[in-house]
Motif scaffolding. Structure first.
Motif, PDB file in Angstrom:
ATOM      1  N   ILE A   1      -2.902  12.349   0.835  1.00  0.00           N
ATOM      2  CA  ILE A   1      -2.932  12.298   2.300  1.00  0.00           C
ATOM      3  C   ILE A   1      -4.333  11.960   2.796  1.00  0.00           C
ATOM      4  O   ILE A   1      -4.502  11.204   3.772  1.00  0.00           O
ATOM      5  N   HIS A   2      -5.344  12.475   2.136  1.00  0.00           N
ATOM      6  CA  HIS A   2      -6.719  12.151   2.525  1.00  0.00           C
ATOM      7  C   HIS A   2      -6.987  10.656   2.380  1.00  0.00           C
ATOM      8  O   HIS A   2      -7.788  10.084   3.138  1.00  0.00           O
ATOM      9  N   ARG A   3      -6.315  10.014   1.452  1.00  0.00           N
ATOM     10  CA  ARG A   3      -6.521   8.571   1.237  1.00  0.00           C
ATOM     11  C   ARG A   3      -6.044   7.741   2.410  1.00  0.00           C
ATOM     12  O   ARG A   3      -6.485   6.590   2.584  1.00  0.00           O
ATOM     13  N   ILE A   4      -5.143   8.269   3.204  1.00  0.00           N
ATOM     14  CA  ILE A   4      -4.664   7.513   4.377  1.00  0.00           C
ATOM     15  C   ILE A   4      -5.266   8.064   5.667  1.00  0.00           C
ATOM     16  O   ILE A   4      -4.761   7.797   6.760  1.00  0.00           O
ATOM     17  N   GLY A   5      -6.337   8.849   5.521  1.00  0.00           N
ATOM     18  CA  GLY A   5      -7.034   9.326   6.706  1.00  0.00           C
ATOM     19  C   GLY A   5      -6.543  10.645   7.236  1.00  0.00           C
ATOM     20  O   GLY A   5      -6.948  11.059   8.335  1.00  0.00           O
ATOM     21  N   GLY A   6      -5.670  11.328   6.506  1.00  0.00           N
ATOM     22  CA  GLY A   6      -5.173  12.621   6.958  1.00  0.00           C
ATOM     23  C   GLY A   6      -6.134  13.743   6.602  1.00  0.00           C
ATOM     24  O   GLY A   6      -6.903  13.650   5.644  1.00  0.00           O
ATOM     25  N   ARG A   7      -6.091  14.828   7.354  1.00  0.00           N
ATOM     26  CA  ARG A   7      -6.958  15.980   7.102  1.00  0.00           C
ATOM     27  C   ARG A   7      -6.234  17.257   7.507  1.00  0.00           C
ATOM     28  O   ARG A   7      -5.163  17.208   8.103  1.00  0.00           O
TER      29      ARG A   7
ATOM     30  N   GLN B   1       2.073   6.253  -7.051  1.00  0.00           N
ATOM     31  CA  GLN B   1       1.058   6.961  -7.823  1.00  0.00           C
ATOM     32  C   GLN B   1       1.294   8.468  -7.783  1.00  0.00           C
ATOM     33  O   GLN B   1       1.112   9.168  -8.785  1.00  0.00           O
ATOM     34  N   LEU B   2       1.723   8.955  -6.632  1.00  0.00           N
ATOM     35  CA  LEU B   2       2.039  10.382  -6.520  1.00  0.00           C
ATOM     36  C   LEU B   2       3.187  10.740  -7.452  1.00  0.00           C
ATOM     37  O   LEU B   2       3.142  11.742  -8.176  1.00  0.00           O
TER      38      LEU B   2
ATOM     39  N   PHE C   1       0.821  -1.211   0.000  1.00  0.00           N
ATOM     40  CA  PHE C   1       0.000   0.000   0.000  1.00  0.00           C
ATOM     41  C   PHE C   1       0.855   1.261   0.000  1.00  0.00           C
ATOM     42  O   PHE C   1       0.604   2.200  -0.768  1.00  0.00           O
ATOM     43  N   GLY C   2       1.874   1.301   0.859  1.00  0.00           N
ATOM     44  CA  GLY C   2       2.708   2.500   0.942  1.00  0.00           C
ATOM     45  C   GLY C   2       3.433   2.782  -0.357  1.00  0.00           C
ATOM     46  O   GLY C   2       3.468   3.921  -0.837  1.00  0.00           O
ATOM     47  N   GLU C   3       3.990   1.733  -0.959  1.00  0.00           N
ATOM     48  CA  GLU C   3       4.682   1.923  -2.234  1.00  0.00           C
ATOM     49  C   GLU C   3       3.699   2.372  -3.311  1.00  0.00           C
ATOM     50  O   GLU C   3       4.026   3.231  -4.143  1.00  0.00           O
TER      51      GLU C   3
ATOM     52  N   ALA D   1      -0.206  20.910  -4.988  1.00  0.00           N
ATOM     53  CA  ALA D   1      -0.841  20.951  -3.668  1.00  0.00           C
ATOM     54  C   ALA D   1      -2.107  20.092  -3.621  1.00  0.00           C
ATOM     55  O   ALA D   1      -2.267  19.276  -2.695  1.00  0.00           O
ATOM     56  N   PRO D   2      -3.035  20.225  -4.584  1.00  0.00           N
ATOM     57  CA  PRO D   2      -4.213  19.355  -4.552  1.00  0.00           C
ATOM     58  C   PRO D   2      -3.862  17.874  -4.630  1.00  0.00           C
ATOM     59  O   PRO D   2      -4.516  17.045  -3.988  1.00  0.00           O
ATOM     60  N   LEU D   3      -2.835  17.538  -5.407  1.00  0.00           N
ATOM     61  CA  LEU D   3      -2.433  16.147  -5.538  1.00  0.00           C
ATOM     62  C   LEU D   3      -1.927  15.606  -4.206  1.00  0.00           C
ATOM     63  O   LEU D   3      -2.291  14.499  -3.782  1.00  0.00           O
TER      64      LEU D   3
END
Length: 417
Positions: free
Chosen positions: A50-56, A29-30, A22-24, A43-45
């Motif tokens: 980060i939102h995909r891993i639960g960050g906000r 993808q980034l 998952f991390g790789e 910035a949006p990317l």
């Protein structure tokens, strides 16, 4: 042994798992999308990943030119917020200490991750998660490194990051100088360096340059005569000539001669640049230098100024001096060498005394023991000197601090699998 499509093995070897975790996959993808991504979508990317891993509440702050604040980068998906003082914020502490910090934030944890590119300090990535574990720290630390690389790379294609870093309007001469400068900090296991130029938005004649070529660290600090655009142009030719000769792998005496000829050819015999050019063997600590009318550098050992790098000086670059004498010394692990321009010691109030070298030494010995790394040291020193001079800088004032650490870096080239 059978090997599926995600594994490779050679005779007698244990198969290697090449499947994508998952991390790789997230970092990959980034990276894959960033190649053709226009700068305004970086910035949006980043926020999306980060939102995909639960960050906000994702924010990115970049270091300002004065090295006093972290300035918010604006873009879709980012919480811009306000500028953050380096001396009075958790983000500033993480930035100066070059390490991630965490603090409780509402119903989650706020993470502050330094953005480091080739050990240059770019800024801070901040994100909130419900909770933080070791996998989060590892993944977000690597993500921060990738974000820093993306910002530095895309910086060549846009003005957005330059504009973000500005706290005030920049004069044309300063614009020219900043375009010439290398990153103002670098850190490797063997050597670290950092520089500060004052006043950041009006600097014209001062400049510095360096390059780490194999085991040799090349350094130069220059001070072009005059003020404004003419000084910036003079400094630009001097730095360009220095780089051209350095890349030709000539000796320090030939390097001086080439710079001297370039200044005379372009400006005639009435304009000049004071300079010091140096070479440090990062493996052995052997330092060589030649001085062209410049203040001698301080040698600092155990946080005490133990002497200056004295040597016979030749005429400033542009005056057609004779072959300069190359001096040398042996550094000890942990030694610091502080280069500076005369604007630091010649500052004075009208009719008053010069700031002077003695006061500079006193402040160096008071401030440097408190620092954590050369970047924090030179920044704190610059800020304190500015306060001691009553906030006045009628001339350019530059500091360039180098720490030799020694040791062997060959282990870094060995994969850790």
């Amino acid at each position: 042994m059978p090997v599926d499509g995600n594994e490779q093995a050679h005779d007698g070897e244990v198969p290697v798992d090449l499947s994508e975790g998952f991390g790789e996959r997230l970092l990959g993808q980034l990276l894959d999308r960033a190649h053709e991504m226009p700068p305004q979508l970086i910035a949006p990317l980043v926020a999306e990943e980060i939102h995909r891993i639960g960050g906000r509440d994702v924010s990115i702050h970049l270091q300002c030119y004065e090295q006093l604040h972290l300035m918010p980068l604006r873009g879709a998906g980012l919480v811009a917020g306000e500028p953050l003082a380096m001396d009075d914020s958790t983000a500033g502490s993480a930035f100066l200490r070059r390490r991630s910090l965490e603090e409780p934030h509402g119903d989650g944890v706020r993470m502050y991750l330094p953005l480091l590119d080739g050990s240059d300090e770019v800024g801070i990535l901040t994100v909130t998660l419900d909770s933080v574990g070791e996998h989060d720290r590892r993944l977000l630390g690597r993500l921060a490194g990738l974000v820093a690389d993306m910002i530095v790379t895309k910086n060549n294609y846009t003005d957005v990051f330059f504009q973000t870093r500005r706290c005030k309007p920049m004069q044309l001469a300063a614009e020219i100088q900043w375009a010439l400068l290398p990153p103002l900090s670098m850190q490797t296991p063997q050597v670290a360096l950092a520089g500060v130029l004052e006043p950041a938005y009006q600097v014209a004649g001062d400049s510095l340059d360096y390059a780490l070529n194999d085991e040799t660290l090349h350094l130069a600090i220059i001070d072009a005569m005059g003020h404004g655009l003419n000084a910036a142009t003079l400094a630009s030719v001097a730095v360009g000539a220095y780089r051209h000769a350095r890349r030709g792998d000539v000796g320090l005496d030939e390097l001086y001669a080439f710079m001297d000829e370039a200044i005379v050819a372009q400006f005639g015999p009435d304009q000049f640049v004071t300079a010091q050019m140096m070479r440090l063997d990062v493996g052995t600590g052997h330092l060589q230098w030649c001085n062209a009318g410049h203040p001698p550098a301080f040698l600092i050992r155990g946080h005490r100024v133990v002497g200056t790098l004295e040597s016979p000086t030749t005429l400033p670059v542009g005056f057609g001096g004779g072959t300069p004498q190359v001096a040398s010394t042996q550094l000890h692990p942990g030694d610091l060498v502080l280069f500076y321009t005369d604007g630091l010691v010649e500052e004075h109030e009208s009719g008053g005394e010069l700031f002077g070298e003695e006061r500079l030494v006193d402040i160096v010995e008071r401030i440097l023991p408190l620092g954590q790394g050369v970047h924090a040291m030179v920044r704190d020193l610059s800020y304190t000197l500015m306060q001691e001079r009553g906030g006045a800088t009628s001339d350019d004032a530059t500091l360039f601090l180098v720490e030799w650490r020694g040791g062997d870096v060959s282990v870094l080239a060995t994969p850790d699998l």
